[in-house]
Design an enzyme around this catalytic site. Structure first.
Site, PDB file in Angstrom:
ATOM      1  CE1 TYR A 150      -2.313   3.314   2.640  1.00 58.65           C
ATOM      2  CE2 TYR A 150      -3.674   2.491   0.682  1.00 58.65           C
ATOM      3  CZ  TYR A 150      -3.294   3.432   1.861  1.00 58.65           C
ATOM      4  OH  TYR A 150      -4.128   4.651   2.083  1.00 58.65           O
ATOM      5  CG  ASP A 245       6.237   3.905  -0.012  1.00 55.88           C
ATOM      6  OD1 ASP A 245       4.791   3.513   0.115  1.00 55.88           O
ATOM      7  OD2 ASP A 245       6.438   4.517   1.019  1.00 55.88           O
ATOM      8  CE  LYS A 273       3.295   4.837   7.911  1.00 52.91           C
ATOM      9  NZ  LYS A 273       1.933   4.720   8.407  1.00 52.91           N
TER      10      LYS A 273
END
Ligand code: KE4
Length: 437
Positions: A150, A245, A273
């Site tokens: 994702y 990613d 994050k």
């Protein structure tokens, strides 16, 4: 879904009712709604270190950590001080500020292949922009992603895996026209042949391959040996851009992310994050040759009102400085503690005869309710999600807050203690015993 629980839930239930009348599902991100695990989502009112507290004054040991950002724990003093002092000078100017270059320098010091970086406000923005940049750089249309990975919710990435090995993306969400996913190839993870086949079938047409170098979004699934090397060699040979990613793995699995851990240099890295220390930050970066295509320098457009926000930059700088200044001690300790936790729960499952396996890379991990091994979406999706739901709810009742989905990674941070681990393993023993009854 069952709503029996030993926890006090009245306040959270009342807050959920109110929120649900104003916000879809009462949540601002779907996974928070507990749809896949059932029970009452606690409304959290504060956190301190490795613990969070809900509106009914229940206390939990937290292994979500805001889905990864809070490696230093909740309300980390250095981070709070940095945010407060930045806020005293104002919250946002929509103009350049010194802190943006401060954070850029800190990130680049950990990711040597990144020469330039652009800050955005989420991981979704980072990956969406990185893909646009790869297409601008290669002048190609097709992109490759992997099932179970994702990368945020931009249209081209919301694809269901096709039945064939290299079928073009089938929209994975309402509202995404097939035209928006027609150039997206969703391949099985950890399968080099599938990548080779895709590059043969779409010769000289694939702009980029985007991958979570340690997958967190089908649960934690590391790359098989040499898989990342194969992706690097194939994309180099095919002159396609390799995007790591590292929104989840950046500063998580090592100070320099998965690319430090596995010694692989992608072309573009996306982050999020941890680099925001709990405030909204995403980023994408790479060699100047590629990054100089980004507006205003080059023709690839991307913008954002709150990109480089001073408070977010301050929180990110405080977090990365702390990690940088204590990295040896921090990463070895959270790796060791995570190992003790994951293996302790796994042996409790074994003793109770519960079918369970696990994957762990550093302080990100997942227990899968399947004999395993779990190496890709196909094997992950064999997990018994009902059993996971029972385990999740039992652990929550015992004051252990795990990610509310079998297909998410859990995180341990610098403020977790040996006592937290002991309590968690004891709670797991109780949960497995209850599951056997
Ligand atoms: P955000 O847009 O949520 O900041 O980042 C998207 C993203 C991109 N890349 C990776 C590897 C990610 O894990 C994420 C987001 N992670 C999820 C947790 N699996 C965020 C939690 C949520 O969606 O509420």
């Amino acid at each position: 879904m069952p709503s029996t629980t030993s926890r006090k839930v009245e306040q959270s239930r009342r807050l959920q009712e109110r929120a649900a009348s104003l916000i879809p599902g009462g949540v601002n991100s779907p996974v928070r709604g507990f749809a896949s695990v059932g029970g009452d989502p606690p409304f959290i009112v504060r956190g301190k270190g490795s613990h969070i507290f809900d509106a009914d004054e229940n206390e939990y040991i937290d292994y979500v950590g805001s889905w990864g950002p809070l490696i230093l724990g909740h309300a980390a003093p250095d981070v709070l001080d940095a945010i407060v002092s930045a806020a005293c000078n104002g919250t946002s100017f929509g103009a350049s500020t010194p802190a943006e270059a401060d954070l850029a320098e800190l990130v680049i010091s950990a990711f040597p292949h990144v020469q330039k970086i652009r800050f955005v406000s989420s991981g979704t923005e980072a990956t969406m922009s990185a893909i646009r940049l790869a297409r601008a750089y290669t002048k190609r249309k097709y992109i490759v992603k992997f099932e179970g990975c994702y990368h945020g919710h931009s249209d081209a990435l919301l694809v269901k895996a096709g039945s064939g090995v290299a079928t073009l993306g089938i929209p994975g969400s309402a509202g995404v026209p097939e035209e928006f996913t027609q150039f997206t190839l969703a391949l099985p993870f950890n399968n080099v042949k599938a990548v080779e086949y895709a590059f043969q079938k779409f010769k000289h047409q694939i702009a980029c391959v985007i991958v979570e170098p340690v997958v967190g979004n089908m649960g934690c699934v590391p790359a098989a040996d040499d898989y990342l090397v194969a992706l690097r060699l194939i994309t180099e040979r095919e002159k396609s851009v390799l995007i790591f990613d590292e929104v989840m793995t950046g500063f998580r699995v090592a100070f320099g992310g998965a690319q430090e851990l596995y010694n692989i240099r992608p072309d573009i890295t996306t982050m999020g994050k941890i680099i925001g220390g709990g405030l909204p930050v995403g980023a994408y970066g790479g060699p100047s040759e590629i990054m100089n295509l980004v507006a205003p320098l080059g023709p690839m457009y991307q913008a954002g009102t709150l990109s480089g926000n001073p408070l977010a930059m301050a929180a990110g700088c405080a977090t990365l400085r702390h990690l940088r200044d204590h990295k040896q001690e921090i990463y070895s300790r959270i790796d060791k503690l995570s190992g003790e936790l994951v293996e302790g729960v796994a042996s409790a499952a074994k003793e109770a005869g519960v079918a369970l396996c696990y994957n762990r890379v550093g302080s990100m991990f997942t227990w899968f309710f399947t004999p395993g091994p779990v190496t890709d979406w196909d094997s992950a999706s064999k997990s018994n999600t009902e059993a996971f739901g029972k385990f999740f709810r039992a652990m929550l009742d015992s004051g252990i807050y795990l990610p509310p989905s079998q297909y998410e990674a859990a995180f341990l941070g610098t403020t977790h203690t040996a006592e937290d681990i002991r309590q968690t393993i004891a709670a797991a023993k109780q949960a497995f015993a209850a599951m056997r009854r």
